[in-house]
Design an enzyme around this catalytic site. Structure first.
Site, PDB file in Angstrom:
ATOM      1  CD  GLU A 122      -2.606  -0.626  -0.441  1.00 39.31           C
ATOM      2  OE1 GLU A 122      -2.707   0.061  -0.490  1.00 39.31           O
ATOM      3  OE2 GLU A 122      -3.935  -2.168  -0.329  1.00 39.31           O
ATOM      4  CB  SER A 138     -29.936 -33.480 -25.178  1.00 42.16           C
ATOM      5  OG  SER A 138     -29.438 -34.796 -26.261  1.00 42.16           O
TER       6      SER A 138
END
Length: 656
Positions: free
Chosen positions: A65, A336
């Site tokens: 940071e 299917s």
């Protein structure tokens, strides 16, 4: 200039810092306005002293940071220049340069709106913090303020939430993991995305090596350490509709641009489409659909096709163990259940429900004869004769489906699927007809919604409105209805898919459990089983299988249909059964399936069939005792039954 700067600093030094911004609980509401979740209802936070925090956690935080924290006066001009150079080189904002003090000023005193006035205030408060507190005090406030995701504010709450230990006992590996989360809890939380979390942990460890905080050997050992995470607390992550709640967070932040701090602390109200009755039915149907010791997974999503509202969502069987939402997994072959896109393309190309292909083992050549494809039917069962589209769809005949896609062209089928909202990758090959390219349950439910909604598609919606704490509208959904097929084609295909739930259909075994008109399609592969179906009010996709693609047994494959049936009937138990609305341009006539002609009086197997007007047969069958074309035979096909009416349909359905 120097005097002006000194004067400004003296002025700021004499001013008091404002009271820290008071966070407010945000709420998520269901479709009836009932609260189903709260964000940060009382912060999960316990402030501790800097000496009570593991040095590894402090070092990892500074490394990722603000590595020059102890060297600057609140503004890292060297870091700003470096970030600007990197961003110019990449022609985008790849790197930021906010210091810990700037972030603290923003979190304590300001909103996260991107305006010049906010930036000027942030700069002023940053200078005041640096003049009012020591570096250690600022760092302590920051470590106790930052949000680590999952309701944990501050390093102490994060250590307990993730690892079940105080912050003082965090190891190097644990510290590097936690330090990476605040940049984006959704992306870097190991609970949400382990790969991204590990990648960021490695980045932090590499920076710590560069800064001389640890050795390369220590970094490698920490990266390879197997971490043991605590189960997420029941307060925020379990309970009702957890996968849906996670999805709402994702939509709000990623798609609608709601700032995470506003979401967690701004007191906003998110109105969603969740139907609590349908959600309860979905969770119960999935829970009851498996033996207690089964490791098989499931996904269910239900959408109102008339509005696009997502009414229910179940992303798996055990959220506490695994938060992965399988509703959006584009890794499963639909089998299917993909065939309706093939048959819609065929209907639009001029074929009818009476179009015949032979059901027998067949080798198909394609790619200008260079390749061969030899599909097979389930259990190698073939009709051994010519069959029509209704029989093929109901029994899920693979040979017929491949004949059809070869006749209309795989490219056209892909165009059809794209039109209906399927955006997963697909190749124009014969096997496409059998659903060999992975799609998500979300895509399938969205696409089938157009069949149920008379050919009109509406993008699924989960959030209808977002209001700020003062009631101001931040977002208001504006669903758009797009015609994607002719209503007559949608109705004929729906009529065909109703046969899936009738005798001879692949979902006939659950038809007795559904007391209303229903259409849909099953799908089964070696590792997946589906049922995607709908009523006029609700379209639902159900998938069952294993996360790692393990082969499923016949019994395991049969679990999708009962889940669909139980959910559909329970979710709609207060809704009277409705017929699918019949659009203009549809006719029904009695036909002889064996010849594809109008049925005569003596035809033994006459069937009432649905057609797009103008495609119905006009020649009378004369292969039995009737004389083809005779006025007497023609009269045996009542005019009132040639043309479709909802009342005749209702009577036929009621009488079974």
């Amino acid at each position: 200039m120097l005097l002006l700067l000194i004067g400004s600093l003296l002025y700021l030094r004499a001013q008091s810092l404002p009271a820290a911004a008071v966070s407010q609980t945000s709420q998520m509401l269901d479709i009836h306005g009932n609260v189903i979740d709260t964000f940060h209802a009382g912060e999960n936070r316990r402030s501790i002293k800097l000496k009570e925090i593991s040095p590894y956690a402090v070092q990892a935080t500074l490394a990722i940071e603000d590595r020059r924290f102890y060297d600057h006066l609140g503004f890292d001009f060297k870091g700003m220049a470096r970030a600007m150079l990197i961003n110019v080189q990449n022609l985008s904002k790849k790197q930021g340069a906010s210091t810990l003090t700037q972030q603290l000023a923003r979190n304590l005193y300001l909103t996260h709106e991107r305006t010049w006035s906010r930036k000027l205030k942030e700069a002023a408060y940053t200078a005041q913090l640096e003049m009012s507190y020591s570096k250690d005090e600022i760092l302590t406030m920051y470590m106790n303020q930052i949000y680590y995701g999952h309701g944990a504010y501050g390093i102490e709450a994060a250590a307990v939430t993730y690892f079940g230990k105080p912050a003082s006992q965090l190891t190097l590996a644990e510290s590097a993991m936690l330090a990476g989360v605040p940049k984006g809890p959704k992306y870097y939380s190991p609970y949400m995305n382990m790969k991204s979390a590990k990648d960021r942990q490695l980045t932090i460890l590499d920076v710590m090596v560069e800064e001389g905080m640890i050795t390369r050997a220590e970094a490698d050992k920490a990266y390879n350490e197997m971490l043991s995470f605590q189960p997420l607390s029941a307060g925020n992550q379990e309970g009702f509709a957890p996968y849906f709640r996670d999805y709402i967070r994702t939509v709000a932040v990623d798609k609608l641009g709601i700032d995470e701090h506003l979401l967690n602390e701004g007191g906003i109200r998110i109105h969603t489409t969740l139907d609590p009755h349908a959600q309860k039915a979905a969770e119960e149907a999935v829970a009851a659909g498996f033996p207690a010791d089964s490791e098989q997974q499931a996904a269910l999503i239900a959408i109102d096709p008339r509005t696009g509202y997502i009414k229910a969502m179940v992303g798996g069987r055990d959220y506490k163990t695994n938060q992965y939402n399988r509703v959006f997994a584009k890794t499963r072959q639909p089998g299917s259940s993909f065939k309706p896109f093939v048959y819609l393309t065929a209907l639009e190309s001029g074929m009818t429900p009476l179009h015949m292909f032979r059901s027998e083992p067949t080798a198909f050549t394609y790619d200008e004869g260079r390749q061969t494809y030899e599909p097979s039917n389930h259990n190698d069962k073939y009709a051994g004769e010519d069959i029509d589209m209704r029989r093929a769809l109901a029994s899920s005949d693979n040979i017929y489906a491949v004949h059809t896609i070869m006749a209309v062209g795989p490219d056209k089928v892909i165009e059809t699927a794209r039109r209906l909202g399927i955006d997963s990758p697909m190749d124009p090959v014969p096997s496409l007809a059998l659903g060999t390219f992975p799609v998500s349950p979300f895509e399938m439910a969205s696409a089938f919604g157009a069949f149920a909604n008379s050919g009109k598609h509406i993008e699924p919606i989960a959030i209808t409105r977002i209001e700020d704490k003062n009631g101001r509208i931040l977002y208001d959904a504006a669903p758009e209805e797009t015609p994607v097929m002719e209503p007559a084609h949608a109705y004929v295909l729906t009529s065909l898919m109703e046969s899936v739930f009738k005798p001879g259909g692949t979902a006939a075994r659950v038809s007795a459990a559904i007391k209303r008109p229903v259409a849909g399609k099953t799908g089964t592969t070696a590792s997946d089983a589906w049922l995607v179906g709908y009523t006029p009010e609700l379209v639902t996709a159900v998938w069952v299988g294993y996360d790692k693609g393990r082969t499923i047994t016949t019994a395991e494959a049969h679990r999708a249909a009962p889940i669909f049936a139980a959910f559909t009937e329970k979710a709609l138990e207060t809704v009277p059964p409705k017929m699918f609305p019949v659009p203009e341009g549809v006719v029904t006539v009695y036909v002889d399936p064996s010849t594809g002609k109008l049925a005569g009086e003596s035809c033994p197997d006459k069937r009432l069939e649905t057609f797009v007007a103008g495609t119905e047969p006009t020649e009378l069958c004369g292969e039995h005792t009737d004389e083809a074309g005779s006025e007497e035979s023609a009269a045996e096909v009542p005019a009132k039954e040639k043309h479709h009416s909802w009342w005749s349909d209702l009577k036929r359905w009621w009488n079974g």
